[in-house]
Scaffold this motif. Structure first.
Motif, short mmCIF file in Angstrom:
data_model
loop_
_atom_site.label_atom_id
_atom_site.label_comp_id
_atom_site.label_asym_id
_atom_site.label_seq_id
_atom_site.Cartn_x
_atom_site.Cartn_y
_atom_site.Cartn_z
N UNK A 123 0.81 -1.22 0.00
CA UNK A 123 0.00 0.00 0.00
C UNK A 123 0.84 1.27 0.00
N UNK A 124 2.21 1.10 0.04
CA UNK A 124 3.08 2.28 -0.04
C UNK A 124 2.77 3.28 1.05
N UNK A 125 2.42 4.48 0.66
CA UNK A 125 2.18 5.57 1.61
C UNK A 125 0.85 5.40 2.36
N UNK A 126 -0.10 4.64 1.77
CA UNK A 126 -1.41 4.48 2.42
C UNK A 126 -1.36 3.37 3.48
N UNK A 127 -0.20 2.74 3.65
CA UNK A 127 -0.07 1.65 4.64
C UNK A 127 -0.23 2.15 6.07
N UNK A 128 -0.67 1.24 6.94
CA UNK A 128 -0.75 1.54 8.37
C UNK A 128 0.61 1.92 8.94
N UNK A 129 1.70 1.55 8.26
CA UNK A 129 3.04 1.88 8.76
C UNK A 129 3.31 3.38 8.72
#
Ligand SMILES: Cc1cc2nc3c(=O)[nH]c(=O)nc-3n(C[C@H](O)[C@H](O)[C@H](O)COP(=O)(O)O)c2cc1C
Length: 367
Positions: A123-129
């Protein structure tokens, strides 16, 4: 990609992707002279890191933070504080397929529509990370608020149909169960419910609540920068957060004025106090000194093993089962994220409120 900065006086800029080299934050506007070390940040990052229980993604990451700038001899210098967490256990192979199709419940299609190109790994930038940067910045805000006597208590209110019972509320067990619930019996039932979801390859949503104790009155600006409006923006900007309530929240739409108004009285010491707190500690966009009470609704984890319909980039209809390592519920790991964004907003608005009265200004500059 604009929009990675939040706040005016106390400002965070988060950066990094789920499967890039690392992820982090730049905090600008932290006053000089705050004692700060990596452990102050790490203890909050540990509350959100994956792999801690059977209800969180088996992706095991240390999420060890390094402070790169803004701290000298154990104290903040007043310059930007830059922090990084290196990504260590990326398995981009899990995500090869999703370059060509759009996962339901994820930002894949909207990112492709907007940018025409995306980092599809995790998810790249949309990741929960991405929330690592928020939690690292939030740890500083929480520490400053604590020095001012303001404390935040954040926990899981509900998971799926299982709600915390106020009669069983025990704050001492929040950090002692993997679901961060203040009710031991509800935590057990929620655990059983999640087991069932996992057996069916499915996931659950839930509700997080945050109480701000000993809040300083007079914080918040009256029109576009209302404290409640900025809290709403801060919290709704967290991935998977779909609702925000303050005080009685949505229930006010069914209340009578006589039930909803917080009536005033004088305490035995002659202080102006409220008899109730339906407003959740904010009136006219400004804190009134009573507890701030807010709630956010988190959607079920979108990546599920259950079969779903979707479409490919080139317009074919297909059936998929999402691979990779995912939480059956996002709520427990988002608890500290909600607390962090709340603290960042409160501190930012508190700094802005320091100029609201001439007397304060004159006293501050000793004129
Ligand atoms: C702390 C945290 C962890 C998350 N972990 C996952 C996860 O393991 N799997 C997943 O599918 N989504 C996860 N998400 C949610 C997605 O990032 C998010 O739902 C998705 O990007 C779509 O954005 P939206 O729900 O805000 O529209 C997580 C979100 C947060 C805040």
């Amino acid at each position: 990609m604009a929009g990675s900065t939040f706040g005016n006086q106390f400002k965070i800029t988060t950066w990094g992707e789920s499967h890039g080299k690392g992820i982090g934050v730049v905090v600008d506007g932290c006053p000089a002279g705050l004692a700060l070390c990596e452990e102050d940040i790490q203890k909050n990052l540990d509350r959100r890191k994956p792999g801690q229980s059977k209800y969180s993604t088996p992706r095991k990451e240390d999420d060890a933070v390094e402070i790169l700038s803004g701290v000298f001899e154990g104290k903040t210098t007043g310059t930007p504080i830059s922090m990084i967490v290196y990504n260590k256990t990326q398995r981009s192979s899990d995500y090869g397929e999703i370059a060509d199709y759009y996962r339901p419940g994820h930002a894949d299609l909207t990112y492709d529509t907007k940018y025409g190109f995306r980092d599809y790994r995790g998810g790249g930038r949309s990741s929960g990370r991405e929330t690592i940067g928020r939690v690292a910045g939030g740890a500083i805000a929480i520490k400053i608020l604590d020095l001012l006597g303001v404390q935040l208590l954040t926990y899981t209110r509900s998971i799926g149909p299982v709600k915390t019972d106020d009669n069983n509320f025990d704050r001492s067990i929040i950090s002692q169960n993997p679901l961060y619930m203040p009710d031991a019996e509800a935590a057990q039932r929620a655990g059983a419910f999640l087991e069932e979801c996992m057996q069916h390859g499915d996931s659950s949503g839930g509700m997080i609540e945050c109480i701000v104790k000993n809040m300083i009155p007079g914080v918040g600006e009256p029109v576009f920068e209302k404290l409640n409006a900025n809290l709403g923006k801060a919290l709704l900007s967290i991935g998977a957060v779909k609702s925000f309530e303050i005080g009685d929240g949505i229930a006010v739409s069914q209340a009578l004025g006589s039930e909803n108004n917080d009536q005033y009285t004088l305490s035995s010491e002659g202080h102006k106090v409220k008899l109730t707190n339906h407003s959740g500690g904010i009136m006219g966009g400004i804190s009134d000194g009573s507890d701030i009470l807010l709630r956010v609704g988190i959607k079920p984890t979108p990546s599920i093993k259950k079969e779903q319909s979707t479409i490919t980039k080139d317009g074919r209809s297909i059936q998929i089962k999402v691979k990779g390592r995912h939480d059956p519920v996002i709520v427990p790991r988002a608890v500290v994220v909600v607390e962090s964004m709340t603290a960042i907003t409160l501190l930012d608005m508190l700094f802005a409120s320091m100029t609201s009265q001439m007397d304060h200004l004159i006293r501050f500059f000793h004129r």
